[in-house]
Design an enzyme around this catalytic site. Structure first.
Site, PDB file in Angstrom:
ATOM      1  N   LYS A  22       0.693  -1.014   0.276  1.00  0.00           N
ATOM      2  CA  LYS A  22      -0.249  -0.137   0.359  1.00  0.00           C
ATOM      3  C   LYS A  22       0.909   1.613   0.352  1.00  0.00           C
ATOM      4  O   LYS A  22       0.713   2.206  -0.855  1.00  0.00           O
ATOM      5  CB  LYS A  22      -0.686   0.016   1.351  1.00  0.00           C
ATOM      6  CG  LYS A  22      -1.504   1.250   1.734  1.00  0.00           C
ATOM      7  CD  LYS A  22      -2.443   1.515   3.000  1.00  0.00           C
ATOM      8  CE  LYS A  22      -1.765   1.528   4.267  1.00  0.00           C
ATOM      9  NZ  LYS A  22      -1.580   3.324   3.672  1.00  0.00           N
ATOM     10  N   ASN A  23       1.804   1.107   1.096  1.00  0.00           N
ATOM     11  CA  ASN A  23       2.963   2.278   0.881  1.00  0.00           C
ATOM     12  C   ASN A  23       3.965   2.826  -0.315  1.00  0.00           C
ATOM     13  O   ASN A  23       4.409   3.735   0.259  1.00  0.00           O
ATOM     14  CB  ASN A  23       3.819   2.698   2.712  1.00  0.00           C
ATOM     15  CG  ASN A  23       2.331   3.005   3.956  1.00  0.00           C
ATOM     16  OD1 ASN A  23       1.152   2.953   3.483  1.00  0.00           O
ATOM     17  ND2 ASN A  23       2.465   2.330   4.671  1.00  0.00           N
ATOM     18  N   CYS A 117      -4.038  12.077  13.109  1.00  0.00           N
ATOM     19  CA  CYS A 117      -4.898  11.120  12.750  1.00  0.00           C
ATOM     20  C   CYS A 117      -4.962  10.091  15.069  1.00  0.00           C
ATOM     21  O   CYS A 117      -3.922  11.023  15.383  1.00  0.00           O
ATOM     22  CB  CYS A 117      -4.234  10.308  11.975  1.00  0.00           C
ATOM     23  SG  CYS A 117      -2.231   9.441  12.794  1.00  0.00           S
ATOM     24  N   ARG A 122       0.908  13.895  13.347  1.00  0.00           N
ATOM     25  CA  ARG A 122       1.733  13.728  11.923  1.00  0.00           C
ATOM     26  C   ARG A 122       1.655  15.071  11.214  1.00  0.00           C
ATOM     27  O   ARG A 122       1.394  15.375  10.223  1.00  0.00           O
ATOM     28  CB  ARG A 122       0.436  13.229  11.477  1.00  0.00           C
ATOM     29  CG  ARG A 122      -0.243  11.365  12.000  1.00  0.00           C
ATOM     30  CD  ARG A 122       0.507  10.940  12.113  1.00  0.00           C
ATOM     31  NE  ARG A 122       1.504   9.907  10.747  1.00  0.00           N
ATOM     32  CZ  ARG A 122       0.593   9.464  10.155  1.00  0.00           C
ATOM     33  NH1 ARG A 122      -0.259   8.876  10.221  1.00  0.00           N
ATOM     34  NH2 ARG A 122       1.116   8.685   8.954  1.00  0.00           N
ATOM     35  N   ASP A 313       5.054   0.098  12.646  1.00  0.00           N
ATOM     36  CA  ASP A 313       3.262  -0.470  11.434  1.00  0.00           C
ATOM     37  C   ASP A 313       3.309  -2.014  11.924  1.00  0.00           C
ATOM     38  O   ASP A 313       2.080  -2.731  11.634  1.00  0.00           O
ATOM     39  CB  ASP A 313       3.383  -0.388  10.366  1.00  0.00           C
ATOM     40  CG  ASP A 313       2.869   0.724   9.460  1.00  0.00           C
ATOM     41  OD1 ASP A 313       3.582   1.283   8.313  1.00  0.00           O
ATOM     42  OD2 ASP A 313       3.044   2.210  10.586  1.00  0.00           O
ATOM     43  N   ARG A 405      -8.501  -0.012   4.564  1.00  0.00           N
ATOM     44  CA  ARG A 405      -7.670   0.774   3.746  1.00  0.00           C
ATOM     45  C   ARG A 405      -6.328  -0.046   3.034  1.00  0.00           C
ATOM     46  O   ARG A 405      -5.545   0.837   2.440  1.00  0.00           O
ATOM     47  CB  ARG A 405      -7.268   1.858   4.620  1.00  0.00           C
ATOM     48  CG  ARG A 405      -8.627   2.682   5.166  1.00  0.00           C
ATOM     49  CD  ARG A 405      -8.139   3.735   5.908  1.00  0.00           C
ATOM     50  NE  ARG A 405      -7.247   4.748   5.628  1.00  0.00           N
ATOM     51  CZ  ARG A 405      -5.421   5.511   6.142  1.00  0.00           C
ATOM     52  NH1 ARG A 405      -6.267   5.438   7.185  1.00  0.00           N
ATOM     53  NH2 ARG A 405      -5.072   5.755   5.346  1.00  0.00           N
TER      54      ARG A 405
HETATM   55  C1  EPZ Z   1       4.054   6.296   6.750  1.00  0.00           C
HETATM   56  O1  EPZ Z   1       3.705   7.604   7.092  1.00  0.00           O
HETATM   57  C2  EPZ Z   1       3.632   5.226   6.535  1.00  0.00           C
HETATM   58  N1  EPZ Z   1       2.193   6.090   4.649  1.00  0.00           N
HETATM   59  C3  EPZ Z   1       3.071   5.121   7.577  1.00  0.00           C
HETATM   60  O2  EPZ Z   1       1.626   4.138   7.334  1.00  0.00           O
HETATM   61  C4  EPZ Z   1       4.148   4.510   8.823  1.00  0.00           C
HETATM   62  O3  EPZ Z   1       3.819   4.631   9.443  1.00  0.00           O
HETATM   63  C5  EPZ Z   1       5.402   5.602   7.969  1.00  0.00           C
HETATM   64  O4  EPZ Z   1       5.594   6.298   7.417  1.00  0.00           O
HETATM   65  C6  EPZ Z   1       6.408   5.472   9.622  1.00  0.00           C
HETATM   66  O5  EPZ Z   1       6.777   4.389   9.140  1.00  0.00           O
HETATM   67  C7  EPZ Z   1       2.700   5.976   4.070  1.00  0.00           C
HETATM   68  O6  EPZ Z   1       3.970   5.470   3.665  1.00  0.00           O
HETATM   69  C8  EPZ Z   1       1.367   6.441   2.977  1.00  0.00           C
HETATM   70  P1  EPZ Z   1       6.003   9.466   8.718  1.00  0.00           P
HETATM   71  P2  EPZ Z   1       4.364   9.395   7.060  1.00  0.00           P
HETATM   72  O7  EPZ Z   1       6.325  11.154   8.400  1.00  0.00           O
HETATM   73  O8  EPZ Z   1       5.440   9.818   6.225  1.00  0.00           O
HETATM   74  C9  EPZ Z   1       7.888  12.825  12.469  1.00  0.00           C
HETATM   75  C10 EPZ Z   1       0.312   2.660   7.881  1.00  0.00           C
HETATM   76  O9  EPZ Z   1      -0.671   1.923   8.745  1.00  0.00           O
HETATM   77  N2  EPZ Z   1       7.612  13.748  11.558  1.00  0.00           N
HETATM   78  O10 EPZ Z   1       8.072   8.820   8.327  1.00  0.00           O
HETATM   79  O11 EPZ Z   1       3.352  10.165   7.226  1.00  0.00           O
HETATM   80  C11 EPZ Z   1       6.448  11.669  12.017  1.00  0.00           C
HETATM   81  O12 EPZ Z   1       5.705  12.704  13.230  1.00  0.00           O
HETATM   82  C12 EPZ Z   1       0.310   4.249   7.805  1.00  0.00           C
HETATM   83  O13 EPZ Z   1       0.426   2.285   6.690  1.00  0.00           O
HETATM   84  C13 EPZ Z   1       7.760  15.146  11.499  1.00  0.00           C
HETATM   85  O14 EPZ Z   1       8.856  15.206  12.296  1.00  0.00           O
HETATM   86  O15 EPZ Z   1       5.379   9.250   8.848  1.00  0.00           O
HETATM   87  C14 EPZ Z   1       6.594  10.330  12.777  1.00  0.00           C
HETATM   88  O16 EPZ Z   1       7.083  11.100  14.122  1.00  0.00           O
HETATM   89  C15 EPZ Z   1       0.474   4.359   9.262  1.00  0.00           C
HETATM   90  N3  EPZ Z   1       7.657  15.866  10.056  1.00  0.00           N
HETATM   91  C16 EPZ Z   1       7.837  11.038  11.543  1.00  0.00           C
HETATM   92  O17 EPZ Z   1       8.475  11.348  11.597  1.00  0.00           O
HETATM   93  C17 EPZ Z   1       7.511  15.802   8.972  1.00  0.00           C
HETATM   94  O18 EPZ Z   1       7.154  16.845   8.401  1.00  0.00           O
HETATM   95  C18 EPZ Z   1       7.708   9.187  11.256  1.00  0.00           C
HETATM   96  O19 EPZ Z   1       6.832  10.352  10.298  1.00  0.00           O
HETATM   97  C19 EPZ Z   1       6.831  14.131   8.656  1.00  0.00           C
HETATM   98  C20 EPZ Z   1       7.173  13.507   9.780  1.00  0.00           C
END
Ligand code: EPZ
Length: 426
Positions: A22-23, A117, A122, A313, A405
């Site tokens: 999915k991702n 969320c 996020r 995840d 989803r």
């Molecule tokens: C991706 O989300 C995945 N979603 C998430 O999967 C997954 O949990 C996550 O990566 C971590 O592996 C998709 O790929 C669509 P991040 P993403 O930006 O990219 C912080 C699922 O269940 N952060 O890597 O949104 C954030 O708060 C979903 O399939 C900032 O601080 O996650 C988090 O603590 C849930 N500033 C960490 O980094 C930013 O600008 C990782 O977030 C962005 C993120």
């Protein structure tokens, strides 16, 4: 809304196939914005989130078609809009992946802020920081990100994309996509190394992009004039595969997960070995060994980390297994410290879990009991399904739209192993 009725305690055995990730498929579909030629994604997973991404792309003027087997063809020949509205982004945060490619292709992108969320704020600050490093001007107006390229288009730059929790997966994706057609070279420091980032990069290279360093924390992108269409089959979904491996483990059953990438699940397999749950694996399969429904895992701690560490995840699904461990284990969530919505629902099924900040202490019990529970997010739902497979009695899981989803027909896939899961209308 749908709910699942799961009759627990049934022996499981058999083989289950892994769908496309999915991702990976979500950003790959967004990458179609970078070219006017068609992009074909054979064997894409049939998921609600994929449909939502195609709706977002359609709202921008893209055309798409989905075959019976899930294969998707999408083409962004021209744009009728530069606005990705709140109605889509609030349904699926992954819609934010259109920001970088839409800006690169048209010079302007208005994408609704994704908001938070159930497991945290996020933020998307590194997405915006990365695009600014490519010369974009970014404004936040009425809940929208308004990004504009300079007159001559985006230009290469150097940017550090680290966050206090590691790197950003979709942040790296957005900046990498935008950099493919920026003038000059872009260096991304502290890039995410997840397999889905690598998969997107390989798709972009097939479209004509020049990217090196995929899978490492430093990416180098040499901008090119334009990208072409391509055909790209996404990488198997490591989280779906890991969920099914944990289904086999929690049921003490012989479950063979095929069409997966064990090398993308090294952290999970290490923890399973530590927990004394027998399994074997080959290049593209993992098979848990039958050790009986009553077999209790050894208590085994996990701390979630960016890849290749233990994936956030799979944290909820691991916690479900540790609820039945023969002792006390510690689950530490380092990516999303509030990602514990599943705790209260597992406790309704007899689990003994207490939270201390970003850590959960799980005191194993010898059995779980069925109860009506509510899904809160995609992976918490999966944890409740795993618990329902072994709980005594019939477990009702409400709001299973969360699970749809990210899991393609999970009740049918687990049903083929012998699980009794009925989907009914609430
Ligand atoms: C991706 O989300 C995945 N979603 C998430 O999967 C997954 O949990 C996550 O990566 C971590 O592996 C998709 O790929 C669509 P991040 P993403 O930006 O990219 C912080 C699922 O269940 N952060 O890597 O949104 C954030 O708060 C979903 O399939 C900032 O601080 O996650 C988090 O603590 C849930 N500033 C960490 O980094 C930013 O600008 C990782 O977030 C962005 C993120």
């Amino acid at each position: 809304m749908d709910r699942f009725l799961i009759d627990g305690g049934r022996p499981l055995a058999g083989t289950i196939s892994t769908s496309g990730a999915k991702n990976a498929v979500l950003p790959v579909l967004a990458a179609s914005l970078l070219t006017s030629e068609p992009l074909l994604v054979p064997g894409a997973p049939i998921l609600a989130d994929v449909r939502t991404m195609l709706e977002v792309l359609g709202s921008l003027g893209s055309t798409s078609s989905v075959a019976e087997d899930g294969s998707v063809e999408v083409q962004s020949a021209e744009h009728t809009s530069n606005v990705a509205g709140w109605e889509y982004v609030r349904k699926m945060r992954g819609s934010v992946c259109v920001l970088g490619p839409l800006l690169a292709r048209t010079g302007r992108a208005e994408v609704s802020l994704p908001g938070g969320c159930v497991f945290g704020v996020r933020p998307i600050d590194v997405h915006l920081k990365g695009l600014e490093a490519l010369g974009a001007t970014i404004r936040i107006e009425h809940g929208f990100i308004v990004a504009e390229s300079p007159a001559g288009g985006l230009r290469g730059g150097e940017v550090f994309l680290g966050t206090p929790f590691g790197s950003s997966v979709t942040g790296t994706m957005n900046v990498m996509m935008a950099a493919t057609t920026a003038r000059g070279r872009t260096i991304i420091q502290s890039a995410a190394c997840e397999p889905e980032v690598v998969d997107l990069g390989e798709c972009l290279i097939a479209m004509g992009a020049k990217i090196s360093g995929l899978g490492s924390p430093v990416l180098e992108i040499e901008g090119v004039e334009g990208l072409t269409g391509t055909t790209h089959r996404v990488v198997p979904d490591r989280i779906e595969a890991g969920t099914f491996v944990l289904a086999g483990a929690i049921a003490g059953a012989r479950v063979r997960v095929e069409g997966c990438r064990p090398d993308h699940l090294a952290a999970l397999l290490d923890r399973l070995w530590q927990a004394g749950m027998p399994f074997e694996h080959g290049a593209d399969w993992i098979e848990t060994q039958s050790c009986g429904l009553g077999h209790r895992p050894r208590p085994t701690d996990v701390t979630t980390q960016p890849y290749p560490g233990f994936p956030t995840d799979l944290q909820a699904q691991w916690m479900a297994l540790m609820c039945l461990a023969d002792g006390v284990s510690v689950v530490t969530e380092r990516i999303y410290p509030d990602r514990y919505m599943h705790m209260a629902e597992l406790a309704r099924m007899g689990a003994r879990i207490r939270r201390q900040g970003g850590t959960a202490i799980v005191e194993g019990v010898d059995r779980l009991s069925s109860a009506p529970v509510t899904a809160s997010d995609l992976r918490a739902s999966a944890a409740l399904v795993l618990a329902g497979l072994v709980a005594q009695g019939q477990t009702e899981i409400h709001r299973v739209y969360h699970i749809d989803r990210g899991y393609q027909e999970i009740e049918k896939k687990l049903g083929a192993l012998g699980a009794q899961i009925e989907r009914t209308r609430e």
